[in-house]
Design an enzyme around this catalytic site. Structure first.
Site, PDB file in Angstrom:
ATOM      1  N   GLU A   1      -3.353  -7.348   1.543  1.00 11.49           N
ATOM      2  CA  GLU A   1      -3.060  -8.650   2.160  1.00 11.49           C
ATOM      3  C   GLU A   1      -4.393  -9.194   2.634  1.00 11.49           C
ATOM      4  O   GLU A   1      -4.921  -8.756   3.661  1.00 11.49           O
ATOM      5  CB  GLU A   1      -2.109  -8.477   3.360  1.00 11.49           C
ATOM      6  CG  GLU A   1      -0.722  -7.997   3.008  1.00 11.49           C
ATOM      7  CD  GLU A   1       0.123  -9.071   2.347  1.00 11.49           C
ATOM      8  OE1 GLU A   1      -0.286 -10.247   2.326  1.00 11.49           O
ATOM      9  OE2 GLU A   1       1.187  -8.724   1.837  1.00 11.49           O
TER      10      GLU A   1
ATOM     11  N   CYS B   1      -4.531 -15.924   8.685  1.00 10.85           N
ATOM     12  CA  CYS B   1      -4.750 -15.903   7.241  1.00 10.85           C
ATOM     13  C   CYS B   1      -4.002 -17.055   6.580  1.00 10.85           C
ATOM     14  O   CYS B   1      -4.380 -17.500   5.505  1.00 10.85           O
ATOM     15  CB  CYS B   1      -4.310 -14.569   6.654  1.00 10.85           C
ATOM     16  SG  CYS B   1      -2.627 -14.155   7.049  1.00 10.85           S
TER      17      CYS B   1
HETATM   18  P1  NAD Z   1     -12.086  -6.872   7.792  1.00 10.80           P
HETATM   19  O1  NAD Z   1     -11.948  -6.799   6.324  1.00 10.80           O
HETATM   20  O2  NAD Z   1     -13.434  -7.011   8.378  1.00 10.80           O
HETATM   21  O3  NAD Z   1     -11.464  -5.567   8.494  1.00 10.80           O
HETATM   22  C1  NAD Z   1     -10.122  -5.199   8.323  1.00 10.80           C
HETATM   23  C2  NAD Z   1      -9.955  -3.735   8.656  1.00 10.80           C
HETATM   24  O4  NAD Z   1     -10.653  -2.942   7.695  1.00 10.80           O
HETATM   25  C3  NAD Z   1     -10.513  -3.305  10.021  1.00 10.80           C
HETATM   26  O5  NAD Z   1      -9.614  -2.418  10.614  1.00 10.80           O
HETATM   27  C4  NAD Z   1     -11.815  -2.633   9.654  1.00 10.80           C
HETATM   28  O6  NAD Z   1     -12.249  -1.674  10.591  1.00 10.80           O
HETATM   29  C5  NAD Z   1     -11.425  -1.958   8.353  1.00 10.80           C
HETATM   30  N1  NAD Z   1     -12.551  -1.597   7.484  1.00 10.80           N
HETATM   31  C6  NAD Z   1     -13.809  -2.091   7.457  1.00 10.80           C
HETATM   32  N2  NAD Z   1     -14.530  -1.512   6.480  1.00 10.80           N
HETATM   33  C7  NAD Z   1     -13.698  -0.634   5.866  1.00 10.80           C
HETATM   34  C8  NAD Z   1     -13.846   0.248   4.759  1.00 10.80           C
HETATM   35  N3  NAD Z   1     -14.984   0.346   4.090  1.00 10.80           N
HETATM   36  N4  NAD Z   1     -12.782   0.975   4.380  1.00 10.80           N
HETATM   37  C9  NAD Z   1     -11.593   0.862   5.027  1.00 10.80           C
HETATM   38  N5  NAD Z   1     -11.396   0.054   6.085  1.00 10.80           N
HETATM   39  C10 NAD Z   1     -12.448  -0.694   6.495  1.00 10.80           C
HETATM   40  O7  NAD Z   1     -11.106  -8.045   8.244  1.00 10.80           O
HETATM   41  P2  NAD Z   1     -10.934  -8.656   9.702  1.00 10.80           P
HETATM   42  O8  NAD Z   1     -12.172  -9.453   9.997  1.00 10.80           O
HETATM   43  O9  NAD Z   1     -10.516  -7.596  10.657  1.00 10.80           O
HETATM   44  O10 NAD Z   1      -9.688  -9.626   9.501  1.00 10.80           O
HETATM   45  C11 NAD Z   1      -9.807 -10.944   9.085  1.00 10.80           C
HETATM   46  C12 NAD Z   1      -9.399 -11.085   7.641  1.00 10.80           C
HETATM   47  O11 NAD Z   1      -8.078 -10.588   7.474  1.00 10.80           O
HETATM   48  C13 NAD Z   1      -9.358 -12.519   7.184  1.00 10.80           C
HETATM   49  O12 NAD Z   1      -9.897 -12.622   5.899  1.00 10.80           O
HETATM   50  C14 NAD Z   1      -7.885 -12.833   7.171  1.00 10.80           C
HETATM   51  O13 NAD Z   1      -7.518 -13.890   6.341  1.00 10.80           O
HETATM   52  C15 NAD Z   1      -7.309 -11.534   6.739  1.00 10.80           C
HETATM   53  N6  NAD Z   1      -5.899 -11.434   7.087  1.00 10.80           N
HETATM   54  C16 NAD Z   1      -4.978 -11.442   6.076  1.00 10.80           C
HETATM   55  C17 NAD Z   1      -3.622 -11.394   6.368  1.00 10.80           C
HETATM   56  C18 NAD Z   1      -2.588 -11.387   5.269  1.00 10.80           C
HETATM   57  O14 NAD Z   1      -1.459 -11.006   5.544  1.00 10.80           O
HETATM   58  N7  NAD Z   1      -2.906 -11.774   4.042  1.00 10.80           N
HETATM   59  C19 NAD Z   1      -3.209 -11.321   7.697  1.00 10.80           C
HETATM   60  C20 NAD Z   1      -4.156 -11.309   8.701  1.00 10.80           C
HETATM   61  C21 NAD Z   1      -5.512 -11.365   8.374  1.00 10.80           C
END
Ligand code: NAD
Length: 506
Positions: A238, A272
């Site tokens: 997502e 998002c």
């Molecule tokens: P992010 O990708 O920076 O981090 C998301 C999660 O991934 C965090 O828990 C982070 O610690 C973890 N992470 C980071 N590096 C990783 C790795 N190498 N392996 C595994 N996990 C890792 O995203 P964010 O800044 O926390 O969230 C914002 C983003 O999320 C935006 O792009 C937003 O649109 C999206 N989002 C999507 C939805 C949806 O349902 N489509 C919902 C909410 C947010």
């Protein structure tokens, strides 16, 4: 590269409005993540053996316990994420809606289905759904409860255990939810939390979980998928969005403007499925813009009664500033807010016109309180520009009679017609995107089945005089097969599978 954590390593959680430390959590390394996943495996086996009714009862107890802690959860969301109290309470309510829905609907969604056996009409063919085992849920910070719960509730309801890695910006809410789960679910270790930043998430993605449900940015999604590939662990992604809104000439402009302001600015634009770009028919463009600006000027930023809270991280403020400066440099007109109005953790809601697709604000995810409005000459142009994106998550259309037809032309996982974001509030509608917005679905029956493995069973109910799955076939069999091919699939289609079966038996 992830390292094993020493017990002294801790991660602090900050209030983005005040920058005060509000708590700290351990940083889990790969060895601890693996041990927690191993415990979850045991829990998953026990949980899967329970009847669906027994699981529903436990999920009801969990839901009631979460509801009893609603104020505490909302307060944590407010302090840890920066969102106003009303938005925090709304998030708690929406998350509970999914726990309720997933628990109530699992039995029907997972009921084995009988399907046609086709040519093998002497077989009973069924599809059944079984838990995958342990689901690793990796979550973001913007809706730190609602978003991961969209995977957690459905994964539990489908009979799995969950290991949840919350964002490093919002770990306390997850720790609290796991505490409530431990107190209210009779089964131990069913919902456990591992905390830390990217390396902890990477360790979970590489661990022995049976599925990963990741919510976050497309860039991290790619890394998660690469890590999961090592064990061929299936993933649900997502990811981000750049949701378009279309306002046609015959739209109700008052309603469209109100929805646009809410859809773009709720959670300070850090959703998002935020409205991230707006295409408005030439004939109504100026009136629509005036109405949006009027409404935006009435909004309060910050403070206990503010409509918009603090931006959750400095990194996000830098992205918003960059997008606004890029737009201004390329000719966008600032009607409210703008890059100069960013101060500390707060971004003033910004309305831009004269925007185009050369600007980041129209093509990259801004994730801030920004409303870029573009004038279009026709609905066709609006649809073409709306679809001109690597993302495809949500979308919205405001129009008269043609609204539904316009909605059907949008390349997106979800569309709201004469409303914004409504699909996210309807638990029976699957939620997810296409393209760089990811794949797989949470919510709805599809969201329950997403966390199952599908099993196909073919049961022979009667033997036929002629057994096609045998090497002991009569000599004239090739001729009969030729005839069968012609009759069943060629020009002379005469027989249905049942007719053929009768023929074989006669
Ligand atoms: P992010 O990708 O920076 O981090 C998301 C999660 O991934 C965090 O828990 C982070 O610690 C973890 N992470 C980071 N590096 C990783 C790795 N190498 N392996 C595994 N996990 C890792 O995203 P964010 O800044 O926390 O969230 C914002 C983003 O999320 C935006 O792009 C937003 O649109 C999206 N989002 C999507 C939805 C949806 O349902 N489509 C919902 C909410 C947010």
């Amino acid at each position: 590269m992830a390292t094993a954590a020493s017990p002294s390593e801790r991660l602090s959680s900050y209030n983005p409005a005040t920058h005060e430390v509000i708590g700290s959590v351990p940083i889990h390394g790969p060895a601890e993540v693996d041990a927690i996943v191993a415990r979850a495996k045991v829990a998953a086996e026990r949980w899967a053996q329970l009847s669906l009714a027994a699981r529903r009862e436990e999920l009801t107890a969990f839901r009631k316990a979460l509801a009893a802690h609603a104020d505490e959860l909302a307060d944590l969301l407010h302090r840890e994420n920066g969102k106003p109290e009303i938005e925090a309470l709304t998030e708690v309510m929406m998350a509970l809606g999914h726990v309720q829905h997933a628990g109530a609907c699992a039995e029907a969604a997972l009921a084995p289905r009988r399907v046609s056996a086709g040519l093998l009409a002497n077989f009973r063919a069924t599809i059944s759904y079984h838990p995958v085992g342990v689901v690793g849920v990796i979550g973001p910070w913007n809706y730190p409860l609602f978003t991961p719960m969209g995977s957690i509730a459905y994964a539990l309801a489908a009979g799995n255990a969950v290991v949840w890695k919350p964002s490093e910006l919002t770990p306390l809410i997850a720790v609290k939810v796991a505490e409530i789960a431990a107190q209210s679910l009779a089964q131990p270790d069913l919902l456990q939390v591992v905390t830390g930043a990217g390396p902890t998430g990477a360790a979970l993605a590489r661990s022995a979980v049976d599925k990963i449900a990741f919510t976050g940015s497309a860039a991290t999604g790619r890394r998660v998928m690469t890590a999961a590939a090592e064990r061929l662990t299936p993933v649900l992604l997502e990811l981000g969005g750049k949701d378009p809104m279309i306002v046609a000439e015959d739209a109700d402009l008052g309603k469209a403007a109100e929805a646009c302001v809410y859809g773009a600015l709720t959670n300070a634009g850090q959703a998002c499925i935020s409205v991230e770009r707006v295409y408005v028919a030439d004939a109504v463009h100026d009136r629509f813009v005036d109405e949006v600006v009027k409404q935006v000027r009435n909004l309060k930023v910050g403070g206990d009664d503010g409509h918009l809270g603090a931006i959750t991280s400095d990194a996000q403020i830098a992205i918003i500033k960059d997008h606004l400066e890029d737009a201004v440099a390329k000719g966008a007109k600032v009607l409210t807010g703008g890059p100069a109005a960013i101060s500390g953790s707060y971004v003033q809601p910004t309305v831009l016109t004269d925007v185009d697709h050369r600007m980041k604000v129209m093509t990259e995810e801004t994730f801030g309180p920004v409303i870029p409005i573009k004038r279009v000459g026709s609905v066709d142009e609006a649809v073409q520009l709306a679809n001109e994106s690597k993302y495809g998550l949500g979308s919205s259309v405001f129009a008269g009679k043609a609204a539904r037809a316009i909605a059907d032309r949008l390349r997106a996982g979800m569309t709201s017609v004469n409303s914004v974001m409504a699909f996210a509030g309807i638990p029976s509608l699957p939620f997810g995107g296409i393209g760089d917005s990811g794949f797989g679905r949470i919510h709805g029956d599809e969201g329950i089945r997403e966390f199952t493995r599908i099993k196909s069973t073919a049961e022979q109910t009667m033997a036929l005089p002629l057994n096609l799955m045998s090497f002991r076939l009569p000599k004239e069999m090739p001729a009969r097969l030729r005839q069968m091919i012609r009759q069943l699939y060629g020009d002379g289609v005469v027989a249905k599978a049942g007719d053929w079966l009768r023929k074989l038996r006669s």
